[in-house]
Design a protein around this motif. Structure first.
Motif, mmCIF file in Angstrom:
data_model
loop_
_atom_site.group_PDB
_atom_site.id
_atom_site.type_symbol
_atom_site.label_atom_id
_atom_site.label_comp_id
_atom_site.label_asym_id
_atom_site.label_seq_id
_atom_site.Cartn_x
_atom_site.Cartn_y
_atom_site.Cartn_z
ATOM 1 N N LEU A 191 106.601 -83.923 61.496
ATOM 2 C CA LEU A 191 107.830 -83.619 60.769
ATOM 3 C C LEU A 191 108.915 -84.622 61.149
ATOM 4 N N GLY A 192 109.876 -84.822 60.226
ATOM 5 C CA GLY A 192 111.029 -85.660 60.521
ATOM 6 C C GLY A 192 112.103 -84.812 61.182
ATOM 7 N N ARG A 193 112.925 -84.176 60.331
ATOM 8 C CA ARG A 193 113.934 -83.241 60.852
ATOM 9 C C ARG A 193 113.497 -81.798 60.677
ATOM 10 N N GLY A 194 112.320 -81.619 60.115
ATOM 11 C CA GLY A 194 111.835 -80.259 59.920
ATOM 12 C C GLY A 194 112.253 -79.651 58.609
ATOM 13 N N HIS A 195 112.647 -80.480 57.616
ATOM 14 C CA HIS A 195 113.062 -79.964 56.314
ATOM 15 C C HIS A 195 111.898 -79.334 55.550
ATOM 16 N N HIS A 196 110.697 -79.852 55.787
ATOM 17 C CA HIS A 196 109.536 -79.345 55.054
ATOM 18 C C HIS A 196 108.998 -78.092 55.738
ATOM 19 N N ASN A 213 114.687 -93.248 65.448
ATOM 20 C CA ASN A 213 115.656 -93.440 64.368
ATOM 21 C C ASN A 213 116.196 -94.868 64.242
ATOM 22 N N TRP A 214 115.436 -95.842 64.723
ATOM 23 C CA TRP A 214 115.865 -97.239 64.613
ATOM 24 C C TRP A 214 115.563 -97.801 63.227
ATOM 25 N N ALA A 247 114.208 -92.938 61.014
ATOM 26 C CA ALA A 247 115.435 -93.547 60.485
ATOM 27 C C ALA A 247 116.017 -92.696 59.362
ATOM 28 N N ASP A 248 117.332 -92.570 59.348
ATOM 29 C CA ASP A 248 118.048 -91.736 58.383
ATOM 30 C C ASP A 248 118.192 -92.474 57.054
ATOM 31 N N GLY A 279 116.452 -87.235 53.797
ATOM 32 C CA GLY A 279 115.782 -86.991 55.064
ATOM 33 C C GLY A 279 115.513 -88.277 55.817
ATOM 34 N N THR A 280 114.369 -88.320 56.484
ATOM 35 C CA THR A 280 113.994 -89.493 57.270
ATOM 36 C C THR A 280 113.106 -90.430 56.465
ATOM 37 N N LEU A 281 112.978 -91.656 56.964
ATOM 38 C CA LEU A 281 112.132 -92.642 56.307
ATOM 39 C C LEU A 281 110.680 -92.162 56.248
ATOM 40 N N GLY A 282 110.222 -91.552 57.334
ATOM 41 C CA GLY A 282 108.864 -91.022 57.354
ATOM 42 C C GLY A 282 108.657 -89.936 56.321
ATOM 43 N N GLY A 283 109.658 -89.063 56.172
ATOM 44 C CA GLY A 283 109.564 -88.001 55.173
ATOM 45 C C GLY A 283 109.545 -88.550 53.758
ATOM 46 N N LEU A 284 110.373 -89.554 53.513
ATOM 47 C CA LEU A 284 110.421 -90.195 52.194
ATOM 48 C C LEU A 284 109.054 -90.751 51.818
#
Length: 289
Positions: free
Chosen positions: A26-31, A47-48, A62-63, A84-89
């Motif tokens: 998970l990134g920030r846990g939005h999912h 988050n770099w 990364a945001d 969300g985060t780059l990973g989530g995107l």
């Protein structure tokens, strides 16, 4: 559990593989958290990111909002409205109204690394696999010149022939939504266009606001006639389609009617069938959930 680097993320994945422990990335846990996971791994501390010329390179945490803002200040466009985060995107390959011109995230990704128990895999096709094949750790993505202005025209009760005329005008954004039993079009250009009568005019990119994403199902397709047919069959409370996104999103739809009509659909947290087949090869111990 938070991880702070690619090395730490890989170590967790490797240990989970050895111990046959199920993990969800998970990134920030939005999912939605999945109940069959033994542990939740958060990449939000990774988050770099760095913008160089017309590209951004960043780690999974990364945001995206910060990247978009910094790019805009440099006169560049990061063509997504994801928050969300780059990973989530990249895990979701989430389209936006800007997908009409710039495509989905996979289309403007130049490089991506996905960590598996066997090491890192560079393969753009894994963008959109929703974390079931490995953990996205970093990516390089294109940035584009920011439009000097965006003018949006809107109209209710749109018909197929009107959509075809708008497509011929090469719009920056072409979004059609279905609400209260009518189809509405939102079409954007970088300059004034003669789109016809009965359109309202505004500035900025149109956005989609969904109240309850848990009721979302996705059907593949990319024409207004297909969209109209899917809506007619499934009778959703709300639906939308972005031209060139390749999908229709339906909310509170009659999925039984879709199945009876032979129309395949999937949910936002359930990956496409091709990724389920790949899972047997890339994650045969089934540690990623």
């Amino acid at each position: 559990m938070d991880v702070y680097s690619e090395e730490e993320l890989f170590k967790v994945i490797k240990e989970s593989y050895v111990n046959s422990r199920k993990i969800q990335i998970l990134g920030r846990g939005h999912h939605a958290k999945k109940g069959n996971a033994d542990e939740f791994i958060y990449t939000r501390k990774m988050n770099w990111y760095e913008i160089k010329n017309d590209k951004v390179v960043g780690l999974a945490g990364a945001d995206v909002t910060k990247i978009r803002k910094e790019a805009s200040e440099l006169g560049l466009l990061f063509p997504t409205l994801y928050d969300g985060t780059l990973g989530g995107l990249l895990a979701t390959n989430e389209p936006s109204p800007l997908s009409t011109t710039y495509g989905k995230p996979r289309d403007f990704t130049t490089d991506v690394i996905v960590l598996t128990p066997y090491g890192g895999v560079k393969w753009k096709f894994l963008v959109g696999s929703r974390g079931i094949l490995g953990a996205i750790s970093r990516a390089e993505m294109k940035l584009f010149p920011k439009p000097k202005k965006v003018i949006t025209y809107e109209k209710a009760n749109v018909e197929d022939y009107e959509i075809k005329k708008l497509i011929d005008l090469s719009p920056l954004v072409l979004l059609v939504d279905y609400d209260t039993q009518k189809f509405n079009v939102h079409v954007s250009f970088e300059e004034d266009k003669n789109v016809g009568y009965n359109y309202t005019k505004d500035e900025g990119v149109p956005v989609v606001e969904v109240i309850d994403e848990t009721k979302e199902v996705i059907v593949e397709g990319d024409s207004f006639s297909e969209f109209e047919n899917v809506v007619k069959i499934s009778k959703p409370q709300y639906a939308y389609w972005v031209y060139k996104s390749g999908i229709f999103k339906l909310y509170d739809a009659d999925t039984d009617s879709l199945s009876k009509a032979g129309i395949k659909y999937y949910t936002r947290d359930y990956p496409k069938e091709v990724y389920l087949k790949l899972k047997k090869l890339l994650d045969y111990k089934n540690i990623f959930v």
